[in-house]
Design a protein around this motif. Structure first.
Motif, PDB file in Angstrom:
ATOM      1  N   MET A 205       5.414   1.779  -0.022  1.00  0.00           N
ATOM      2  CA  MET A 205       5.116   1.330  -1.373  1.00  0.00           C
ATOM      3  C   MET A 205       6.353   0.655  -1.971  1.00  0.00           C
ATOM      4  O   MET A 205       7.465   1.089  -1.741  1.00  0.00           O
ATOM      5  N   ILE A 206       6.111  -0.401  -2.713  1.00  0.00           N
ATOM      6  CA  ILE A 206       7.213  -1.052  -3.421  1.00  0.00           C
ATOM      7  C   ILE A 206       6.727  -1.374  -4.843  1.00  0.00           C
ATOM      8  O   ILE A 206       5.598  -1.841  -5.009  1.00  0.00           O
TER       9      ILE A 206
ATOM     10  N   VAL B  65       8.204  -7.343   1.473  1.00  0.00           N
ATOM     11  CA  VAL B  65       6.964  -6.678   1.037  1.00  0.00           C
ATOM     12  C   VAL B  65       5.960  -6.518   2.193  1.00  0.00           C
ATOM     13  O   VAL B  65       4.879  -5.972   2.002  1.00  0.00           O
TER      14      VAL B  65
ATOM     15  N   ALA C 163       2.168  -8.489   1.830  1.00  0.00           N
ATOM     16  CA  ALA C 163       1.867  -7.138   1.308  1.00  0.00           C
ATOM     17  C   ALA C 163       0.429  -6.777   1.689  1.00  0.00           C
ATOM     18  O   ALA C 163      -0.442  -7.642   1.774  1.00  0.00           O
ATOM     19  N   LYS C 164       0.233  -5.480   1.896  1.00  0.00           N
ATOM     20  CA  LYS C 164      -1.091  -5.026   2.330  1.00  0.00           C
ATOM     21  C   LYS C 164      -2.067  -5.010   1.156  1.00  0.00           C
ATOM     22  O   LYS C 164      -3.212  -5.417   1.274  1.00  0.00           O
TER      23      LYS C 164
ATOM     24  N   GLY D  17      10.124   5.989  -5.349  1.00  0.00           N
ATOM     25  CA  GLY D  17       9.700   4.710  -4.754  1.00  0.00           C
ATOM     26  C   GLY D  17      10.767   3.644  -4.893  1.00  0.00           C
ATOM     27  O   GLY D  17      11.632   3.715  -5.771  1.00  0.00           O
ATOM     28  N   GLU D  18      10.654   2.622  -4.013  1.00  0.00           N
ATOM     29  CA  GLU D  18      11.602   1.496  -4.051  1.00  0.00           C
ATOM     30  C   GLU D  18      11.188   0.533  -5.166  1.00  0.00           C
ATOM     31  O   GLU D  18      10.000   0.231  -5.311  1.00  0.00           O
TER      32      GLU D  18
ATOM     33  N   ALA E 248       2.000  -3.048  -2.811  1.00  0.00           N
ATOM     34  CA  ALA E 248       2.845  -3.468  -3.929  1.00  0.00           C
ATOM     35  C   ALA E 248       2.217  -2.998  -5.231  1.00  0.00           C
ATOM     36  O   ALA E 248       1.064  -3.318  -5.527  1.00  0.00           O
TER      37      ALA E 248
ATOM     38  N   LYS F  18       3.428  -3.542   2.986  1.00  0.00           N
ATOM     39  CA  LYS F  18       3.560  -2.502   1.953  1.00  0.00           C
ATOM     40  C   LYS F  18       2.447  -2.619   0.904  1.00  0.00           C
ATOM     41  O   LYS F  18       1.883  -3.693   0.706  1.00  0.00           O
TER      42      LYS F  18
ATOM     43  N   ALA G  34      -0.875   6.315  -2.165  1.00  0.00           N
ATOM     44  CA  ALA G  34       0.091   5.891  -1.144  1.00  0.00           C
ATOM     45  C   ALA G  34      -0.162   6.668   0.135  1.00  0.00           C
ATOM     46  O   ALA G  34      -0.453   7.857   0.077  1.00  0.00           O
TER      47      ALA G  34
END
Ligand code: R5P
Length: 293
Positions: A1-2, A45, A78-79, A22-23, A50, A48, A292
């Motif tokens: 996760m970002i 990303v 990103a996913k 989280g980042e 987002a 991840k 997540a």
């Protein structure tokens, strides 16, 4: 996760990131001199989920940067795009009241649904539309509620509360709050005649030892709360406490409420405002944590 913050959402994003461990993603979002928006993603990303944090009060200048950021993050691999918008706008014009009007609730829902995979929001103004899924086609929609947090605040700060809902729509949260704090409640009947004109009829409250606590989802012009305060005061009750979930506060709303006799004005931190006294970040963090992998 970002987790990415859109401009104006940094404190909320930082609190969420701490709670989620989280980042925080690095993105540059700024205006060119001509007003066009520049967006650059400076974090990896790929693969991840987002999480974009963007509360959408006064939304029109916020939605294009949000769209550009979301689409770019998606293009970079990103996913999923999960939008956290503690305040969701455009929920009040949910029908064509007069011929020729735009039904902006539906148009806005189509727009957001076109680029978001998951939506997390708190107490959207649900009235004629009962669930966001009726107008939003986003695969995952999480509608959260501030009632528990508001109840805790009342329990810790008001000795003998009497909970009051400023209109029939408020019954949904006012009844839950009243039950949680073991207090009586009443619902005002309100007729809106225009953006800044309402008429209200407040039921008689016989127990003057109680402190009236008005609880609404949105305080915008303050017209609804103001009308309620004025009538409550004619009943010889204590000065009311005004609680709003979303602090939209246009113009001099806050000042006018205090001048009319509000004891204090308290809001949740879905929209940044000095009246924010109820923190709802952990409600949102808990939901993201469940999403997540
Ligand atoms: C509408 O029905 C909402 O629940 C609020 O009562 C309303 O949006 C408050 O707006 P204002 O502060 O402008 O009266």
């Amino acid at each position: 996760m970002i987790i990415f913050s859109l401009p104006g959402n940094i404190p909320f994003t930082e609190t969420l990131a701490v709670k989620l461990e989280g980042e925080i993603g690095a993105a540059e979002i700024r205006d060119f001199p001509d007003g066009d928006t520049y967006v650059r993603i400076n974090s990896d990303v790929r693969g991840k989920m987002a999480v974009l944090v963007c509360t959408l009060d006064h939304p029109n200048n916020k939605v294009l940067p949000l769209l550009f950021l979301a689409q770019t993050i998606k293009e970079l691999g990103a996913k999923k795009i999960c939008l956290v918008t503690p305040y969701l706008p455009y929920m009040r014009q949910d029908k064509r009241f007069k011929s020729g009007e735009a039904v902006t609730s539906i148009l806005f829902a189509k727009f957001l649904s076109s680029f978001v995979d998951c939506l997390i929001t708190l107490d959207p103004h649900l009235h004629r539309i009962q669930q966001l899924a009726e107008i939003y086609s986003i695969p995952v929609i999480l509608t959260l509620h501030a009632a528990k947090k508001i109840s805790e605040w009342i329990q810790n700060n008001v000795a003998l509360p009497f909970i009051i809902g400023p209109d029939e729509e408020s019954r949904q949260w006012v009844s839950n709050i009243a039950e949680a704090v073991h207090a009586p409640y009443a619902i005002i009947s309100k007729t809106r005649h225009g953006d800044r004109k309402v008429s209200v009829s407040v039921p008689k409250i016989y127990d003057i030892s109680k402190t009236p606590v008005l609880v609404d989802d949105i305080i915008s012009t303050g017209t609804s709360m103001l009308a309620a305060i004025q009538q409550l005061r004619t009943q010889g009750l204590k000065n009311p406490i005004c609680i709003g979930i979303h602090a939209l506060f246009s113009e001099k709303a806050c000042k006018n409420l205090l001048r009319a006799g509000a004891q204090t004005i308290i809001t949740c931190n879905t929209v940044q405002h000095p009246s924010n006294k109820i923190d709802i970040t952990d409600i949102i963090a808990n939901e993201i944590a469940q999403l997540a992998p």
